[in-house]
Design a protein around this motif. Structure first.
Motif, mmCIF file in Angstrom:
data_model
loop_
_atom_site.group_PDB
_atom_site.id
_atom_site.type_symbol
_atom_site.label_atom_id
_atom_site.label_comp_id
_atom_site.label_asym_id
_atom_site.label_seq_id
_atom_site.Cartn_x
_atom_site.Cartn_y
_atom_site.Cartn_z
ATOM 1 N N SER A 16 0.910 -1.108 0.191
ATOM 2 C CA SER A 16 0.131 -0.049 -0.017
ATOM 3 C C SER A 16 0.774 1.387 0.057
ATOM 4 C CB SER A 16 -0.811 0.025 1.255
ATOM 5 O OG SER A 16 -0.119 0.177 2.396
ATOM 6 N N LEU A 17 0.252 2.386 -0.190
ATOM 7 C CA LEU A 17 1.130 3.634 -0.159
ATOM 8 C C LEU A 17 1.136 4.105 1.168
ATOM 9 C CD1 LEU A 17 -0.508 5.803 -3.222
ATOM 10 C CD2 LEU A 17 1.572 4.461 -3.224
ATOM 11 N N LYS A 19 0.567 6.297 4.130
ATOM 12 C CA LYS A 19 -0.518 7.159 4.417
ATOM 13 C C LYS A 19 -0.523 8.768 3.940
ATOM 14 C CE LYS A 19 -3.042 3.885 6.333
ATOM 15 N NZ LYS A 19 -4.079 3.194 5.546
ATOM 16 N N GLU A 21 1.335 9.954 1.485
ATOM 17 C CA GLU A 21 1.393 10.003 0.165
ATOM 18 C C GLU A 21 -0.183 10.098 -0.149
ATOM 19 O OE1 GLU A 21 2.647 7.650 -3.892
ATOM 20 O OE2 GLU A 21 3.941 7.549 -2.000
ATOM 21 N N GLU A 22 -1.026 8.906 0.326
ATOM 22 C CA GLU A 22 -2.354 8.810 -0.075
ATOM 23 C C GLU A 22 -3.255 10.176 0.245
ATOM 24 O OE1 GLU A 22 -3.972 5.702 2.359
ATOM 25 O OE2 GLU A 22 -3.466 4.023 1.067
ATOM 26 N N GLU A 23 -2.866 10.859 1.301
ATOM 27 C CA GLU A 23 -3.441 12.095 1.432
ATOM 28 C C GLU A 23 -3.118 13.054 0.898
ATOM 29 O OE1 GLU A 23 -2.331 13.116 5.444
ATOM 30 O OE2 GLU A 23 -3.139 11.311 6.460
ATOM 31 N N GLU A 436 0.126 0.181 -6.779
ATOM 32 C CA GLU A 436 -0.844 0.948 -6.023
ATOM 33 C C GLU A 436 -0.686 2.182 -6.474
ATOM 34 O OE1 GLU A 436 1.502 -1.185 -5.343
ATOM 35 O OE2 GLU A 436 2.989 -0.284 -3.834
ATOM 36 N N ARG A 437 0.228 2.963 -7.199
ATOM 37 C CA ARG A 437 0.146 4.275 -7.818
ATOM 38 C C ARG A 437 -0.762 4.568 -8.836
ATOM 39 N NH1 ARG A 437 6.342 5.038 -6.363
ATOM 40 N NH2 ARG A 437 5.901 5.869 -4.096
#
Length: 563
Positions: A16-17, A19, A21-23, A436-437
């Motif tokens: 997963s990315l 957190k 980076e997800e934001e 995931e990107r």
């Protein structure tokens, strides 16, 4: 292992990315959405494409070329469409300069002027470079050629000593930066398939394996996933050296580095700090106190180093180094009171056999340096030896019990060696090909010194072996010598790839070879005129293809909406 236990660990194993980076992606998608509206590209918020811009390696040519390309992307209204900006080698030098400035993408023209003014200006003084090298030596657990490369070579091109860190320079208003290197041990291992190592503002780790540490902890010592000994975060000068440690073929890089070291030490002799002389003399006094009240002159050590570097250069240029060899042996013999003798006789050197000559000089250089170490015991002798380019503690060590497992080599060794990704692939495709990107469109800017299609062809081949979705790459034979300025590769369930060679028949006409020769990788830093001309040529690849870029962005939106 429970999620709570995993969170306690400082090594993150997973695909997963991060957190943070997800934001960032959520916020940046809104910026991209607004940009698409301004470009009159119909798009719903769910169909906002993930667009990655890649800068290949190529030394200062890549640094200036990427800057010129970004300036034109900004003028074309396309810069805010970019989600990820990833670089290799010289492109990372441009990135490092840009990200010094908060929200640089909103004032790029001003930032560009500052960067150009700096890189066309005077070089960092060797006194300042020496002071920086001392900081590296005394402030780190591992000292390697990358420290010397940073202080002596990279500063010659970027014209500054940037002591900020990557985590310092992060701002949410710009594309997400990803710096890339490769793991030397994984590259050399037939069994390991993931040498790709990325460094972002939040995490550093293996792109495909999915093993990461926080960037501020990269280089620290870990045991079973928990940090045992902290190492301060590398600064941006060192990061640029780590990413840009192989600007050309091995022979040329040796010549260049040896010349730089010579220049460095010639300056060092009259200006070296008094305390360093005293430190050396204390060591020498202890070694020679019983027979000689006077320590060996420091100047003699420098003379041996100068002769040694000249000897290496002579062999590289296939010239007889006998006189230099004799000078080294005579000096060492006098300094050591007849006790310090070199092992390898000059008669063993065969200049006609390049590989044999290379092996001889490697052995001979280590032999000379070992003698100097016995006499002086000081750090700068280590810089001449064949040390790893960049050594860091293995952040993945001892995660053997927690699936998914990192590469085997990463579990068993205490340290890892990282190097310029251009030694394997001169463009950072694999950083943005992480599943995931969810990358929809890749814009590949190629600043390579020769074949501009090598990077995209190699990526296609590697992806096929690794079963990573990537479009098929077919280049017309007539384009190999005379590349065009815009290529599009598409495939089912794969990101679209736009590939743009720096020098092409559109912006260079029939003078492609002339432009390549003018901007070869190993040369002195560019003049103001060469910088202006190169930025203009690189910029044309964007301005001439603005509508084509918009078409492919719109196509990416449509494909994502359909899926």
């Amino acid at each position: 292992m429970s999620a709570s236990k995993l969170q306690e660990k400082e090594v993150r194993i997973g695909h997963s990315l991060n957190k943070k980076e997800e934001e960032f992606v959520i916020k940046r998608r809104e910026t991209v959405f607004q940009s698409l509206q301004k470009l009159n590209i119909p798009c719903s918020q769910d169909a906002v494409p993930h667009i990655a811009l890649l800068g290949s390696g190529g030394g200062q040519r890549a640094m200036v070329g990427l800057l010129g390309s970004l300036v034109q992307l900004d003028k074309a209204g396309l810069l805010d469409c970019i989600l990820y900006l990833s670089g290799v080698s010289g492109s990372t030098w441009c990135m490092a300069s840009l990200y010094q400035e908060p929200d640089w993408s909103t004032k790029l023209e001003t930032v560009k002027d500052r960067i150009v003014e700096r890189i066309k200006g005077p070089q960092v003084s060797l006194t300042d470079a020496m002071a920086k090298l001392k900081k590296y030596y005394y402030g780190k657990d591992f000292f390697s050629l990358t420290d010397l490369w940073a202080a002596v070579v990279v500063t010659a091109y970027v014209k500054e000593i940037d002591e900020h860190t990557l985590t310092d320079q992060w701002d949410h208003k710009n594309p997400f930066p990803i710096y890339t290197v490769i793991d030397k041990q994984c590259k050399q291992s037939i069994k390991e398939k993931d040498p790709w190592f990325e460094i972002s503002p939040h995490e550093a780790g293996y792109s495909l394996t999915g093993a990461f540490v926080e960037t501020c902890n990269f280089g620290s010592q870990f045991d079973n996933g928990s940090k045992k000994k902290h190492q301060p975060e590398m600064d941006m000068l060192y990061l640029q050296a780590l990413c840009g440690s192989a600007l050309a073929d091995g022979k040329e890089i040796k010549k260049f580095l040896l010349e730089k070291i010579k220049e460095f030490f010639k300056h060092l002799l009259p200006t070296i700090q008094t305390e360093m002389f005293e430190e050396m003399r204390k060591v020498c006094s202890c070694l020679f106190s019983s027979k000689d009240p006077k320590a060996p002159p420091v100047e003699k050590c420098f003379q041996v180093l100068m002769d040694l570097m000249d000897m290496n250069l002579s062999v590289l240029n296939v010239k007889d180094p006998s006189a230099l060899d004799q000078s080294i042996r005579t000096t060492l013999n006098k300094l050591g009171g007849g006790k310090h003798q070199l092992i390898f006789p000059i008669e063993k050197l065969n200049l006609a056999d390049k590989q044999a000559a290379k092996r001889y000089m490697k052995q001979h250089t280590e032999d000379v340096c070992n003698n100097l170490m016995k006499l002086y015991g000081h750090w700068f002798v280590q810089c001449i030896k064949n040390e790893p380019m960049a050594r860091q503690r293995s952040c993945m060590s001892l995660w053997r019990r927690s699936p998914p497992k990192p590469a085997k080599a990463c579990q068993s060794l205490e340290t890892r060696d990282y190097e310029d990704a251009g030694l394997l692939l001169n463009s950072p495709f694999f950083s943005v090909l992480r599943k995931e990107r969810n990358t929809d469109l890749i814009i590949s800017l190629d600043f390579s010194k020769s074949d501009p299609f090598t990077t995209v062809k190699q990526t296609a081949e590697m992806c096929k072996k690794l079963k990573i979705p990537f479009p098929e790459v077919n280049i017309p034979s007539e384009d190999l010598e005379k590349p065009k300025d815009f290529y599009v590769f598409k495939g089912q369930n794969a990101p679209t790839v736009i590939h743009i060679p720096l020098f092409n028949v559109v912006n260079c006409g029939d003078d492609i070879k002339t432009w390549r020769k003018k901007y070869h990788t190993f040369q002195d830093s560019y003049s103001a005129e060469k910088i202006t001309d190169l930025m203009e040529v690189a910029g044309k690849n964007i301005s001439n293809n603005r509508e084509k870029l918009k078409e492919q962005i719109a196509a990416a939106v449509g494909k994502k909406a359909h899926n």
